[in-house]
Write a protein that holds these residues in place. Structure first.
Motif, PDB file in Angstrom:
ATOM      1  N   ILE B 123       0.840  -1.171   0.121  1.00 27.83           N
ATOM      2  CA  ILE B 123      -0.088   0.214  -0.069  1.00 27.83           C
ATOM      3  C   ILE B 123       0.835   1.374   0.068  1.00 27.83           C
ATOM      4  CG2 ILE B 123      -0.175   0.363   2.282  1.00 27.83           C
ATOM      5  CD1 ILE B 123      -3.169   0.310   0.361  1.00 27.83           C
ATOM      6  N   ARG B 280      -7.148  -0.541   0.884  1.00 35.30           N
ATOM      7  CA  ARG B 280      -7.370  -0.589  -0.608  1.00 35.30           C
ATOM      8  C   ARG B 280      -8.593  -0.239  -0.819  1.00 35.30           C
ATOM      9  NH1 ARG B 280      -3.792  -6.113  -2.216  1.00 35.30           N
ATOM     10  NH2 ARG B 280      -1.806  -5.082  -2.103  1.00 35.30           N
ATOM     11  N   ARG B 283      -8.642   3.511  -0.929  1.00 38.00           N
ATOM     12  CA  ARG B 283      -7.775   4.008  -2.053  1.00 38.00           C
ATOM     13  C   ARG B 283      -8.671   3.878  -3.187  1.00 38.00           C
ATOM     14  NH1 ARG B 283      -2.622   0.808  -3.538  1.00 38.00           N
ATOM     15  NH2 ARG B 283      -4.285  -0.594  -4.151  1.00 38.00           N
TER      16      ARG B 283
END
Lengths: 115, 296
Positions: B123, B280, B283
């Motif tokens: 990440i 994630r 994001r």
């Protein structure tokens, strides 16, 4: 008489104090992503910082409302998060630049008079 | 309602907020800023900002809080309240490169799994503007706790009766049990300590705005839900491994030194997977907001 270690520590303290101004100054020129800021500052050894320093700094500046972030498609690889100055950031940059100018002008004069 | 930053307030509101934050204790500034953003609406002016500040009550001075956290002989301690929000933000902060952070509660250090993920390239350090807040919590976050619960329930149903009347529980480093309990108590305890946290996690997940798409949620509330699911996962998976040690020892009669490390591994691995997945998702939510087609 400060030894080289103490001088180095003092230099490190100064760097910590001005790196925020340096980052805002770089972002005033154009939007940049995190590792790009690290690379740009690395071109000036006196202000070089690590990736471990830039991201907490960017997070703090963003929470303070001085910068904002935006994902942008990259021609090579995955999208990147770019940072730009907000209006508050431009105002803060102008104030900090003025304060910095005052400090450096005064200090330069003192050092010249003392030498 | 929430705001993204001071620019969302009226000029008078922004001035009052900045005055308040500038005068606030340095060690609380970030938390207070997040609290203001979570409780103000776009366009709010000075009266609204004053109301949120007044609702905070007395903040206290740094001196009064100093006793609650600090360092002794270089070892950090923190006895301030371990809120769900604090748990999540300490465990997952990829922007901070330090893998070991002061302990969530107590003496010593806790791992910053976000720093581990960033170092492994899993990440980006700035993948989310505010870690663990970019997306609603996925129902899959409850999977490890649910699997742990199912494993205990299933094995208790199949093997429970074949266990001796008294069994060992809670394992020392040398594999010997810390206590010996009746079979019934061990079974009920193991089921309870997996089922209850899983139910807590489900409540956190399915509460108002838990994972309902389109329902706005305050930043710290979203991170708090993640913190609750993380704690539920740690307890449920740790208990399931402890129960496995109980069963294996009962059947073999041999010490089970693997239980402690396995419990830590199971809990840490599950929590890491949950937090990485959530980061994630956050994001992806940001990229969906900013890009025309995040898939490219």
């Amino acid at each position: 008489m400060p030894n080289s270690r103490e001088t180095e520590a003092w230099g490190s303290q100064i760097r910590k104090g001005v790196v925020e101004l340096a980052v805002l100054g770089l972002l005033a020129g154009e939007p940049r992503y995190g590792s790009q800021l690290v690379d740009d500052l690395a071109e000036h050894p006196a202000l070089a910082i690590s990736a471990g320093t830039i991201y907490p700094l960017l997070s703090r500046l963003r929470r303070a409302g001085l910068i904002e972030s935006n994902w942008v498609e990259s021609p090579v690889g995955p999208p990147r998060k770019y940072y730009t100055l907000t209006d508050e950031g431009r105002t803060a940059l102008a104030s900090m630049t003025s304060a910095w100018s005052d400090v450096t002008t005064t200090l330069t004069r003192i050092l010249q008079e003392g030498s | 309602m929430t705001i993204a930053g001071p620019a969302d307030l009226s000029p008078a509101g922004r001035r009052r907020a900045e005055e308040f934050l500038a005068a606030a204790p340095v060690d609380l500034r970030d938390d207070l800023r997040a609290h203001l953003y979570d409780n103000l609406a776009p366009g709010d002016s000075e009266p609204e900002v004053e109301a949120v500040i007044a609702a905070l009550g007395p903040i206290g001075n740094e001196r009064s809080r100093r006793g609650l956290r600090g360092r002794i002989l270089g070892v950090p301690y923190d006895f301030t309240a371990p809120t769900w929000d604090k748990i999540a933000s300490r465990l997952w902060n990829p922007a901070d490169p330090r893998i070991w952070q002061p302990h969530l509660f107590g003496i010593g250090w806790s791992p910053n799994l976000g720093a581990v993920a960033a170092r492994l390239g899993l990440i980006e350090p700035d993948a989310e503007d505010d870690p663990l807040t970019g997306a609603a919590l996925s129902p899959a976050a409850l999977l490890p706790a649910a699997v742990a619960t199912a494993a205990v329930l299933g094995s208790a149903a199949i093997l429970g009766r074949s266990l001796p009347d008294r069994v060992g529980r809670g394992w020392r480093g040398d594999g010997s049990p810390k206590q010996v309990d009746s079979r019934a108590r061990a079974i009920v305890g193991s089921i309870g300590w997996t089922l209850a946290p899983t139910a807590l996690g489900a409540f956190a997940l399915g509460g108002p705005g838990g994972h309902t798409v389109g329902v706005p949620e305050a930043t710290s509330a979203r991170r708090s839900r993640t913190g609750a699911v993380v704690v539920a996962t740690a307890v449920a998976t740790g208990t399931a491994v402890d129960w496995a040690g109980t069963v294996v020892r009962a059947r073999t009669g041999r010490p089970q030194p693997w239980v402690g490390p396995a419990a830590i591994l199971a809990a840490t691995g599950s929590i890491f997977a949950i937090l990485l997945t959530q980061a994630r998702r956050g994001r992806r939510a940001e990229q969906t907001r900013d890009l025309a087609d995040p898939e490219g």
